[in-house]
Design a protein around this motif. Sequence first.
Motif, PDB file in Angstrom:
ATOM      1  N   GLN B 532       2.968  -1.766  11.724  1.00 42.17           N
ATOM      2  CA  GLN B 532       2.337  -3.082  11.570  1.00 42.17           C
ATOM      3  C   GLN B 532       2.047  -3.360  10.092  1.00 42.17           C
ATOM      4  OE1 GLN B 532      -0.929  -2.311  14.299  1.00 42.17           O
ATOM      5  NE2 GLN B 532      -0.088  -3.760  15.815  1.00 42.17           N
ATOM      6  N   LEU B 533       1.607  -2.334   9.399  1.00 44.85           N
ATOM      7  CA  LEU B 533       1.312  -2.494   7.970  1.00 44.85           C
ATOM      8  C   LEU B 533       2.586  -2.812   7.181  1.00 44.85           C
ATOM      9  CD1 LEU B 533      -1.253   0.391   7.700  1.00 44.85           C
ATOM     10  CD2 LEU B 533      -1.679  -1.891   6.788  1.00 44.85           C
ATOM     11  N   GLU B 534       3.657  -2.111   7.504  1.00 41.68           N
ATOM     12  CA  GLU B 534       4.928  -2.372   6.812  1.00 41.68           C
ATOM     13  C   GLU B 534       5.397  -3.803   7.074  1.00 41.68           C
ATOM     14  OE1 GLU B 534       6.971  -0.592   4.621  1.00 41.68           O
ATOM     15  OE2 GLU B 534       5.082   0.505   4.445  1.00 41.68           O
ATOM     16  N   LEU B 535       5.239  -4.208   8.319  1.00 41.02           N
ATOM     17  CA  LEU B 535       5.657  -5.560   8.686  1.00 41.02           C
ATOM     18  C   LEU B 535       4.832  -6.603   7.924  1.00 41.02           C
ATOM     19  CD1 LEU B 535       7.498  -7.221  10.524  1.00 41.02           C
ATOM     20  CD2 LEU B 535       5.777  -7.058  12.323  1.00 41.02           C
ATOM     21  N   ALA B 536       3.519  -6.373   7.868  1.00 40.20           N
ATOM     22  CA  ALA B 536       2.643  -7.310   7.154  1.00 40.20           C
ATOM     23  C   ALA B 536       3.033  -7.382   5.674  1.00 40.20           C
ATOM     24  CB  ALA B 536       1.181  -6.875   7.292  1.00 40.20           C
ATOM     25  N   THR B 537       3.478  -6.257   5.124  1.00 38.78           N
ATOM     26  CA  THR B 537       3.921  -6.261   3.727  1.00 38.78           C
ATOM     27  C   THR B 537       5.143  -7.152   3.564  1.00 38.78           C
ATOM     28  OG1 THR B 537       3.182  -3.966   3.586  1.00 38.78           O
ATOM     29  CG2 THR B 537       4.583  -4.764   1.793  1.00 38.78           C
ATOM     30  N   LEU B 538       6.103  -6.970   4.476  1.00 36.55           N
ATOM     31  CA  LEU B 538       7.335  -7.755   4.385  1.00 36.55           C
ATOM     32  C   LEU B 538       7.061  -9.241   4.630  1.00 36.55           C
ATOM     33  CD1 LEU B 538       9.853  -5.420   6.254  1.00 36.55           C
ATOM     34  CD2 LEU B 538       9.691  -5.833   3.803  1.00 36.55           C
ATOM     35  N   GLN B 539       6.075  -9.506   5.475  1.00 42.54           N
ATOM     36  CA  GLN B 539       5.755 -10.905   5.773  1.00 42.54           C
ATOM     37  C   GLN B 539       4.818 -11.501   4.716  1.00 42.54           C
ATOM     38  OE1 GLN B 539       4.284 -10.160   9.740  1.00 42.54           O
ATOM     39  NE2 GLN B 539       6.066 -11.193  10.657  1.00 42.54           N
ATOM     40  N   ASN B 540       4.467 -10.673   3.745  1.00 43.92           N
ATOM     41  CA  ASN B 540       3.609 -11.153   2.669  1.00 43.92           C
ATOM     42  C   ASN B 540       2.273 -11.669   3.200  1.00 43.92           C
ATOM     43  OD1 ASN B 540       3.249 -11.472  -0.084  1.00 43.92           O
ATOM     44  ND2 ASN B 540       3.822 -13.631  -0.008  1.00 43.92           N
ATOM     45  N   LEU B 582      -2.185  -2.226  -2.307  1.00 46.03           N
ATOM     46  CA  LEU B 582      -1.047  -3.144  -2.222  1.00 46.03           C
ATOM     47  C   LEU B 582      -1.527  -4.580  -2.040  1.00 46.03           C
ATOM     48  CD1 LEU B 582       2.039  -3.472  -2.041  1.00 46.03           C
ATOM     49  CD2 LEU B 582       1.863  -3.032   0.416  1.00 46.03           C
ATOM     50  N   ARG B 583      -2.556  -4.712  -1.218  1.00 43.41           N
ATOM     51  CA  ARG B 583      -3.134  -6.038  -1.002  1.00 43.41           C
ATOM     52  C   ARG B 583      -3.637  -6.608  -2.341  1.00 43.41           C
ATOM     53  NH1 ARG B 583      -7.970  -7.837  -1.295  1.00 43.41           N
ATOM     54  NH2 ARG B 583      -8.290  -9.949  -0.517  1.00 43.41           N
TER      55      ARG B 583
END
Lengths: 185, 788
Positions: B532-540, B582-583
């Motif tokens: 989920q975290l990786e996805l949120a990164t890709l989705q900015n 990262l955030r």
Amino acid sequence: MEHRPETNALLLRWQTGETGARDRLIHRLYPELAQIAAARLRKERDSSLSTGDIINETVLRLVQMERVSLSDRAHFVALASRMMRHILVDHARSKGSAKRQHQKVELVTQIDGGQRLDLNRLESALIRLKALDEGLMELVEMRYFGGMTTGDIAGVTGMSEPTVKRRWQVARAWLTDALANPIDQ
Amino acid sequence: MSDDLERTVLALFEASLEVPEADRDAWIAQATQGRPDLAARLQAMRAADRLSALETGGAIGTLDEELPPERIGAYRIVERIGRGGMGSVYRGERDTGDFGHVVAIKIIKPGLLSEVLVERFQRERQTLAGLTHPNIAQLYDGGETEGGSPYIVMEHVDGLPLLDWVAEHRPSRAQRVRLYCDICAAVAFAHRALVIHRDLTPSNVLVTQGGVVKLIDFGIARPLDAAPAGDAPSIGSLSLTPGYAAPERLTSNAVTTAADVYSLGKLLEKLLPPGPGDRELVAIVARATASDPLARYATVDALADDVAAWNGGFPVSAVAGGKRYRFGKFLGRHRLGAAAVTAATLLLVGALALTLAAYTRAQTAQRAEAARFEELRSLARYMVFDLNGRLGRVVGNTAARVSLAGRAQRYLSALAAKAGADDALKLEAAQGFVALANAQGVPAQPNLGDLAQARANIASAVGMLRAIGGPVAATDLVQALTARAMIEAHGDSRTDAATATLAEAEKVLAGIAPADRSQGWHDARRKLRRAQLELATLQNRPDRLAQLASRLESDIAEWPSAMRASRLAELDRAYAAHYRGLRGYLVDALDEGVVHLLDAEARFARLEAAVPNDPVVLYARMYNAYIGYGTATGLAGRESETKRFIAIAHDANERLLKIEANDISLRSFGANVRQIESQNASTHGRHAEAIALQTQVLALFEAAAGPTRRAAALNRLVAAEVTMGNIARAAGDRALACESYRRGQAVMRELEGRRELLDQAKRFQPGLKANIEGCAGDMPLAKMAIFG
């Protein structure tokens, strides 16, 4: 190699007593030897080459061996040994004069003596040895600088092999003592 | 000393050599009577004769080595204890009151190492210094002498070379096997630390008075891989010991663990010379010393296992014999009442083909084969889980792992086909598929870069697990779906599909009652969180990142106590810190971001110290350092952290590439790092450098996209083109800026057409449009914000 026939001819003329031929042989041999030795010292070539290997390689490059008798070859190698002495001593000198210069040198595993020789001091000792007994000095050139076998040296000098061995032992002992107790310093 | 005296000395000495040794003293006394000067000179000659250092043809050797310095670091050189091709070894003593401290100091001859190798040698020393093992001579220190010779200071081992020790002590077979297994254990330990010995010979294995094995010269000979092509011969090639060096080392520069396996095989042959009846021992040696590196044991452990098996009368994997051999061994073991069948001795890579055939036969023969069937199941387990995990930590094993994955794949497919209605078997096969897919190509973790195979295996697993259904399959289904989502998001750039997949996974997880939540359930959830975290990164989506990071951390409190105390808890805390950092980076709260990223780095570093070269931790540490570099680089007062981050990123990337050369994301990672460096150069007004760096970055992403135009690389290419546009704009090169923006837009459209444009890249759309219009209308261009 196209200069081989000429080298062979020079060799034969030298053997028949023509001194000019010897000088021209040296002209031919020296740069080749120096180049191979330098390449080895810069470690561009096979690391296991000994002085004898270098000389033999040079001789092979210059001379068509099949047309040269064994004794002629030995004479040639003896000549090359002397040049090797000059090349190495020059090298040691330039190294000494430029101490900080990073020297690319090569490994030799076949000698495992306790002490390392200083070629500059060996050269001084050899000059003195020449004054005492030129034959001994030549023996050192052939054996130490040229890596020649006692058999080949016997062929060149006309001595018997046991004599070569004995004389080599004398030369070695005298030099070792001279290096340990230099008289000129 | 006059010349005349010396001539007499020479003549007398020569004459004395013809006198028998026993009579020589008397003869000399006689000959020098009344001449004390002559007598003294002759005695000096005799002494010199015994010392002489002039060897036939030895002249050239005089130039080879400088005299040893009197001291090195805190050590006084006492004496030379050895000499070899690389240089000499001296005994050194610490003369600052610490008398007990004796060390061996090896001085490498100057000029033997090219500049590149010297640098490499210095770095390698740090790795070696960390190599602490009872059977490895410890490396303490190193440096360079005034003459420019690299040196190393290591533990002084008072012992004999292996074969000398054996000749002296005549150990029993059992003792020899133990010695050998100790040697293997030391080498295997080093391999896990990413160090290859490269020159394992009997003289590099010392045995102490107490019979303890000590390996010396570990990894000191470096391969050519670091040196540019056409450079002088490598140390690697110089240090080859005839008879022990693997044949591929003569032709190839890449040195792998397989080369050490070869040398160990040769060593085995010397230590335990096989007799005429020792078919198995011959087979082990043959396997270890196969000329094809891939035909050798995949790991040193596998070789040691086989030697131990041979010693214990168990079947040896190297014997590619038929059923009779194995069956004979099987019966023999049971007749002897040996311990229960141990999977470890059987479950070796080479046995697979054999056991597969046996498995088919097992279907027809019934009862007696049931036990074997169990062995086969454990084989699958071992292949997919244990062995792969072990190999994963060993450097230079990509080829072995790919081949292993292929074999495991065949086995699993066979198992799945035979599973029929047996849910337990189906479950096991599905678990195997998920584990294999993870090793093959699930992104955002170390993998072999085979995305297609991973995708197919996950599909099989999901299908089988759905068919089983119910709580039994739930946690495995979550793991499979999580892996699928990672492939969809990172590999295929389809974030919507990944979102749906993760939603399904979350639903399955929630379907398990709190009382039934096992350790497996918690493990599945933590993997889901990371996806989920990786996805949120890709989705900015920075806010979602913050929220998920907190959840990842608070989940730990619900874990079973054993799991809470494990390394995983600390790993997840490190991840949480990383995503918080990262955030900060994404929302431009750089000061805050750096604090979190430094916290994460400290945590990852501690995890790494506990288990060196754990690929998962290395991977996380690498990305964290990369983001850390990007965040710290713009901040005043963070210069040293900036430098440290970039060094960590490079180092981790390099080590991971050693472990896994096929991982595409690792290779494009280098481009990411360079991109930040180019932005940095641009910010500091070094425009030409920035353009040059960014040109490389574009080429790297183009190469990573390949002929199939991989979406993940193309999405990065968009950001890289935008970056190039910004750099060119700052440099005043309007033409290049406009060209870059247009190319960025073209790639974006290509991705859009394939529905593979990630939000991460999509956000450049308005800015690009405006700037491209500006280019056409000769209007000023705006700098575009770059994140990620």
